[in-house]
Structures are given as C-alpha cells and as structure tokens.
Enzyme design. Structure first.
Site, PDB file in Angstrom:
ATOM      1  N   LYS A  79      18.581  84.096  51.218  1.00  0.00           N
ATOM      2  CA  LYS A  79      17.264  83.795  51.766  1.00  0.00           C
ATOM      3  C   LYS A  79      16.227  84.523  50.921  1.00  0.00           C
ATOM      4  O   LYS A  79      16.204  85.748  50.871  1.00  0.00           O
ATOM      5  CB  LYS A  79      17.153  84.233  53.217  1.00  0.00           C
ATOM      6  CG  LYS A  79      15.763  83.978  53.805  1.00  0.00           C
ATOM      7  CD  LYS A  79      15.562  84.715  55.113  1.00  0.00           C
ATOM      8  CE  LYS A  79      14.074  84.704  55.462  1.00  0.00           C
ATOM      9  NZ  LYS A  79      13.774  85.579  56.614  1.00  0.00           N
TER      10      LYS A  79
ATOM     11  N   GLY B 294       7.304  89.296  63.157  1.00  0.00           N
ATOM     12  CA  GLY B 294       7.299  90.353  64.156  1.00  0.00           C
ATOM     13  C   GLY B 294       6.189  90.287  65.181  1.00  0.00           C
ATOM     14  O   GLY B 294       6.088  91.167  66.031  1.00  0.00           O
TER      15      GLY B 294
ATOM     16  N   GLY C  32       7.778  84.643  63.805  1.00  0.00           N
ATOM     17  CA  GLY C  32       6.761  84.363  64.805  1.00  0.00           C
ATOM     18  C   GLY C  32       7.282  84.044  66.189  1.00  0.00           C
ATOM     19  O   GLY C  32       6.538  84.094  67.166  1.00  0.00           O
TER      20      GLY C  32
ATOM     21  N   ASN D 199      14.606  87.453  64.524  1.00  0.00           N
ATOM     22  CA  ASN D 199      15.150  88.795  64.644  1.00  0.00           C
ATOM     23  C   ASN D 199      14.440  89.572  65.746  1.00  0.00           C
ATOM     24  O   ASN D 199      15.006  89.913  66.765  1.00  0.00           O
ATOM     25  CB  ASN D 199      15.046  89.523  63.311  1.00  0.00           C
ATOM     26  CG  ASN D 199      15.733  90.880  63.294  1.00  0.00           C
ATOM     27  OD1 ASN D 199      15.709  91.596  62.300  1.00  0.00           O
ATOM     28  ND2 ASN D 199      16.379  91.290  64.372  1.00  0.00           N
TER      29      ASN D 199
END
EC number: 2.8.1.10
Length: 263
Positions: free
Chosen positions: A105, A166, A193, A214
């Site tokens: 990624k 975040g 987001g 995450n």
C-alpha cells in the site's frame, strides 16, 4: 434469497471473502490487536513498516507473531513517508522482510497536520514501484483525474480518502467518490476517515469494492466489539448495493396497495 450473485473481491490474483481491510496501529497491546482483527473477520491486514516491527528489529516484539502471514495477507504500507524516494525504499525493505512479497500500500503524505496525500510524490513513487513489479494499492485524494492516472499507470487498486486520516468524519465528499467509482477500471477502496459502522456501510452502498480502516476500530471504547460491528456493516452495505435502493421522492406514497379499498 435473491439470485443476484456478487462478483468476487480480487486483488493481485487472489480472491477474498471479506471486504474489510484493517490496520494494526493504535491498539493498547498486541493481544488487543489480535482480538480486534479476529472479530473484524478481515483477511488483509496492513502494517506500517516504518513504525511496526515485522522482523527488522530483532529482539523486539514482532507483530507477525500474533498476526501470522499463514492466516492473513500482510499488506505493508509506507505510512510516515513524505517523498517518493522514501516510500520506494520502504516498499523494497518490506519485500525483503516478507520474502519477496509484492503487494504493498503506497502512501506518500504531504504534511503532518493533515496527513493529506502528496499526489505529485505519489505518482512518482507509483511509477517506480509498478516498473519494479510491485502490486501497488495506492492511497490518494478524492480527485477523479488522479485516480484515473494511477489506474492507467498500473496500480491494482486506488484508495481515495473519505476524510482525513484518523478524523472519523465519515465520507466528506460522496460526489467525487461516485465519479471515481463510475470511471473505475480497478478496485476502489475507501481509505481513511471512517468513524463508525454507518460510514463503512455508506461506502459500500456507493459501490466501493472494500474499505480499509484502523482508527475507527482501534480508538473505539471497545475495539473488539467495534471490529465485529464493522464486519457486519461491510456485509450489510454490500448487500444493499447489490439489492439497489428505492428511489428517493419528495412526497409520501402509501406503503400498502390502494386497489380494492373498502369504500
């Protein structure tokens, strides 16, 4: 059940049951990381090579001891990189640490305040990595033109942000995302987001192939329960997308048929 058959979610020639990809940072410890990821049902787990030990620091706790490559597809990412050269070096290190692993990624950031992608450096890095034989999934802005260029360059998936990393703001610009999806020639995954289950569901209802997250899980009051919630949110959103929602109307219409009413 409906006769509609969903197309498989495929990356780099491999098919996955789960359309939820999860990160490994921000948990209180490795055990919570393991339990939350198990609850999410994710099969692809992304790892920040610059921040997480996957073998480059002998003697320190190794994430791969709890997130086994035998069970999960490890997706090394270049989080924390701010220019193309740094990102390319990080991908090469990941390939070395993971025995020739090609799936990565790519994430090249513009600044520490917004963590917004630097699309110029991203394009530079993507060109090099594709030429070197990497299977590149790429974090990008929600600019449809940049998304198109990355796909044309040979990236195997484009990953536009829904909101800043975040923040948990959800999908801030669904209209640009819809244009990217309309033009897509490679899988489109929302990345960054997402804050709660409904955000993930909306992304899937719009037609995204998958969602990567995450903070939404790791920063929940109960990460393990939130991991399970996200698993079901992704499934529900994909089913709703396949089913096709009812049209929106300005005025009401009766739910029950009007024919045969008693006069």
């Amino acid at each position: 059940m409906s006769a509609i058959i969903d197309k498989p979610f495929t990356l780099a020639g491999r098919t996955y049951e789960s359309r939820l990809l999860v990160g490994t940072g921000k948990y209180k410890d490795l055990e919570e990381t393991r339990l939350a990821i198990e609850a999410s049902g994710a099969e692809i787990v992304t790892v920040a090579v610059r921040r997480t030990n996957i073998g480059q620091n002998p003697g320190e706790p190794n994430l791969l001891d709890v997130i086994s490559p035998d069970k999960y597809t490890i997706l090394p990412n270049t989080a924390g990189c701010y220019d193309a050269a740094e990102a390319v070096r990080t991908c090469r290190l990941a390939r070395e640490l993971l025995d020739g692993h090609k799936l990565v990624k790519l994430e090249v950031l513009a600044d520490q305040k917004t963590l917004f992608p630097n699309v110029i450096e991203t394009l530079k890095a993507a060109e090099v990595l594709v030429k070197e034989g990497f299977d590149v999934m790429v974090y990008t802005s929600d600019d449809p033109i940049i998304a198109r260029q990355l796909a044309e360059m040979g990236c195997i998936a484009v990953m536009p942000l829904a909101g800043l990393i975040g923040t948990g703001l959800g999908i801030c610009n669904p209209y640009n995302l819809c244009i990217i999806l309309e033009e897509a020639t490679v899988p489109v995954l929302v990345d960054a987001g997402v804050g709660t289950a409904s955000d993930a569901t909306i992304a899937m209802e719009l037609g995204c192939e998958a969602v990567l997250m995450n903070s939404a899980i790791a920063h929940a009051q109960d990460p393990i329960l939130m991991g399970a919630a996200m698993k079901h949110a992704i499934i529900a959103g994909r089913m709703a997308y396949l089913a096709g929602r009812m049209p929106k109307k300005l005025y009401a219409s009766a739910s029950s048929p009007l024919d045969g009413l008693i006069k």
